[in-house]
Design a protein around this motif. Structure first.
Motif, PDB file in Angstrom:
ATOM      1  N   ASN A   1     -34.718  -6.463 -61.575  1.00 12.80           N
ATOM      2  CA  ASN A   1     -33.662  -7.058 -62.387  1.00 12.80           C
ATOM      3  C   ASN A   1     -34.128  -8.440 -62.837  1.00 12.80           C
ATOM      4  O   ASN A   1     -34.160  -9.383 -62.048  1.00 12.80           O
ATOM      5  N   PHE A   2     -34.510  -8.566 -64.095  1.00  8.56           N
ATOM      6  CA  PHE A   2     -35.075  -9.822 -64.574  1.00  8.56           C
ATOM      7  C   PHE A   2     -34.013 -10.893 -64.771  1.00  8.56           C
ATOM      8  O   PHE A   2     -34.333 -12.087 -64.738  1.00  8.56           O
ATOM      9  N   ASP A   3     -32.754 -10.503 -64.955  1.00 11.23           N
ATOM     10  CA  ASP A   3     -31.684 -11.501 -64.961  1.00 11.23           C
ATOM     11  C   ASP A   3     -31.633 -12.216 -63.619  1.00 11.23           C
ATOM     12  O   ASP A   3     -31.446 -13.438 -63.553  1.00 11.23           O
ATOM     13  N   GLU A   4     -31.786 -11.465 -62.527  1.00  9.03           N
ATOM     14  CA  GLU A   4     -31.757 -12.073 -61.199  1.00  9.03           C
ATOM     15  C   GLU A   4     -32.980 -12.938 -60.952  1.00  9.03           C
ATOM     16  O   GLU A   4     -32.888 -14.007 -60.337  1.00  9.03           O
ATOM     17  N   ILE A   5     -34.129 -12.510 -61.436  1.00  8.86           N
ATOM     18  CA  ILE A   5     -35.325 -13.331 -61.260  1.00  8.86           C
ATOM     19  C   ILE A   5     -35.159 -14.682 -61.956  1.00  8.86           C
ATOM     20  O   ILE A   5     -35.439 -15.740 -61.368  1.00  8.86           O
TER      21      ILE A   5
ATOM     22  N   HIS B   1     -31.139 -31.623 -57.618  1.00  6.84           N
ATOM     23  CA  HIS B   1     -29.900 -32.299 -57.239  1.00  6.84           C
ATOM     24  C   HIS B   1     -29.672 -32.374 -55.732  1.00  6.84           C
ATOM     25  O   HIS B   1     -28.688 -32.989 -55.300  1.00  6.84           O
ATOM     26  N   GLY B   2     -30.534 -31.757 -54.938  1.00  4.06           N
ATOM     27  CA  GLY B   2     -30.367 -31.812 -53.492  1.00  4.06           C
ATOM     28  C   GLY B   2     -29.140 -31.065 -53.001  1.00  4.06           C
ATOM     29  O   GLY B   2     -28.452 -31.517 -52.079  1.00  4.06           O
ATOM     30  N   VAL B   3     -28.864 -29.934 -53.626  1.00  8.44           N
ATOM     31  CA  VAL B   3     -27.696 -29.126 -53.260  1.00  8.44           C
ATOM     32  C   VAL B   3     -28.139 -27.708 -52.942  1.00  8.44           C
ATOM     33  O   VAL B   3     -29.302 -27.350 -53.094  1.00  8.44           O
ATOM     34  N   ALA B   4     -27.190 -26.900 -52.501  1.00  8.41           N
ATOM     35  CA  ALA B   4     -27.384 -25.463 -52.350  1.00  8.41           C
ATOM     36  C   ALA B   4     -26.538 -24.770 -53.408  1.00  8.41           C
ATOM     37  O   ALA B   4     -25.690 -25.398 -54.053  1.00  8.41           O
ATOM     38  N   THR B   5     -26.759 -23.474 -53.589  1.00  5.55           N
ATOM     39  CA  THR B   5     -25.983 -22.727 -54.584  1.00  5.55           C
ATOM     40  C   THR B   5     -25.305 -21.547 -53.920  1.00  5.55           C
ATOM     41  O   THR B   5     -25.901 -20.867 -53.088  1.00  5.55           O
ATOM     42  N   PRO B   6     -24.051 -21.262 -54.297  1.00 13.65           N
ATOM     43  CA  PRO B   6     -23.306 -20.168 -53.667  1.00 13.65           C
ATOM     44  C   PRO B   6     -23.702 -18.819 -54.231  1.00 13.65           C
ATOM     45  O   PRO B   6     -24.526 -18.711 -55.144  1.00 13.65           O
ATOM     46  N   ALA B   7     -23.071 -17.785 -53.694  1.00 19.58           N
ATOM     47  CA  ALA B   7     -23.299 -16.424 -54.182  1.00 19.58           C
ATOM     48  C   ALA B   7     -23.008 -16.350 -55.681  1.00 19.58           C
ATOM     49  O   ALA B   7     -22.033 -16.936 -56.168  1.00 19.58           O
TER      50      ALA B   7
ATOM     51  N   GLY C   1     -23.690 -24.261 -64.534  1.00 13.08           N
ATOM     52  CA  GLY C   1     -22.327 -24.609 -64.925  1.00 13.08           C
ATOM     53  C   GLY C   1     -21.315 -24.379 -63.830  1.00 13.08           C
ATOM     54  O   GLY C   1     -20.208 -24.934 -63.879  1.00 13.08           O
ATOM     55  N   LYS C   2     -21.665 -23.579 -62.833  1.00 12.82           N
ATOM     56  CA  LYS C   2     -20.754 -23.331 -61.718  1.00 12.82           C
ATOM     57  C   LYS C   2     -20.930 -24.398 -60.641  1.00 12.82           C
ATOM     58  O   LYS C   2     -21.936 -25.090 -60.582  1.00 12.82           O
ATOM     59  N   ASP C   3     -19.916 -24.517 -59.772  1.00 13.11           N
ATOM     60  CA  ASP C   3     -19.985 -25.484 -58.684  1.00 13.11           C
ATOM     61  C   ASP C   3     -21.164 -25.196 -57.765  1.00 13.11           C
ATOM     62  O   ASP C   3     -21.526 -24.037 -57.543  1.00 13.11           O
TER      63      ASP C   3
END
Length: 209
Positions: free
Chosen positions: A146-150, A163-169, A174-176
């Protein structure tokens, strides 16, 4: 022992349809999307190579260089690329590693004996400019990637680094984002003056433009 996230990607010098490359020198200051496929002149692989070529602009704007691999020769790659371009309506220019003796496939643990003793499974290694392995994925031979996921995963890695953050599921730009638990509330107030939302002491979200 297999390669782990955080390991330095093993360097190698190898022939491709574009000539000889050495991984670390060729990568330079770019990220690398290093991916293997079972064999030239096979159907799923043809679509994957074509999709990678179609997404050349998306990889370039992320400073990512694609690098393919199969256990075929450079001459076979060159002939097969004509089919890829014709059937997938694209122009494939990125190098494909020629690994007929399986040296690199074994180095990167791409040979899974229950699948094949001589052909690579569909492995993915995302390598950063410091030559560190940042992400791995492995698909069976029958399932195309799935190249969208890559691309999403590359975006998340680069965003987190910046930014020194993590990303959620299911995160997309643009998302938190998530403030790591290792960052105290006091430090978070300094680093994120726009404010953040505390859902639980361990779960704090922040919007970053």
């Amino acid at each position: 022992m297999g390669l782990h996230i955080g390991d330095t990607a093993p360097d190698f010098t190898v022939d491709t349809q574009n000539g000889e490359i050495s991984l670390h020198d060729w990568a330079g200051d770019s990220w690398v999307f290093f991916f293997s496929h079972p064999a030239d002149f096979t159907p799923v692989c043809t679509t994957e190579m074509g999709r990678t070529a179609q997404l050349a602009g998306e990889f370039e704007k992320r400073n990512v260089k694609p690098l393919g691999l199969s256990t075929d020769t450079a001459e076979e790659h060159a002939r097969w690329i004509e089919d890829v371009n014709d059937t997938q309506n694209t122009n494939l220019t990125f190098p494909i590693v020629a690994d007929a003796d399986l040296t690199i496939a074994k180095l990167y643990d791409m040979i899974h004996p229950d699948q094949s003793e001589t052909a690579a499974v569909r492995s993915v290694f995302i390598i950063d400019p410091d030559k560190k392995i940042r992400l791995t994925m492995t698909y069976p031979m029958s399932v195309g990637r799935n190249f969208d996921e890559i691309l999403r995963a590359i975006d998340a890695l680069q965003f987190s680094d910046k930014h020194g953050v993590a990303t959620p599921a299911d995160w997309r730009e643009g998302k938190d984002a998530i403030i790591p638990p290792s960052v105290s509330d006091e430090d978070a107030k300094s680093r994120f003056p726009q404010g953040f939302t505390t859902l639980r002491p361990y779960l704090r979200t922040v919007q970053i433009d």
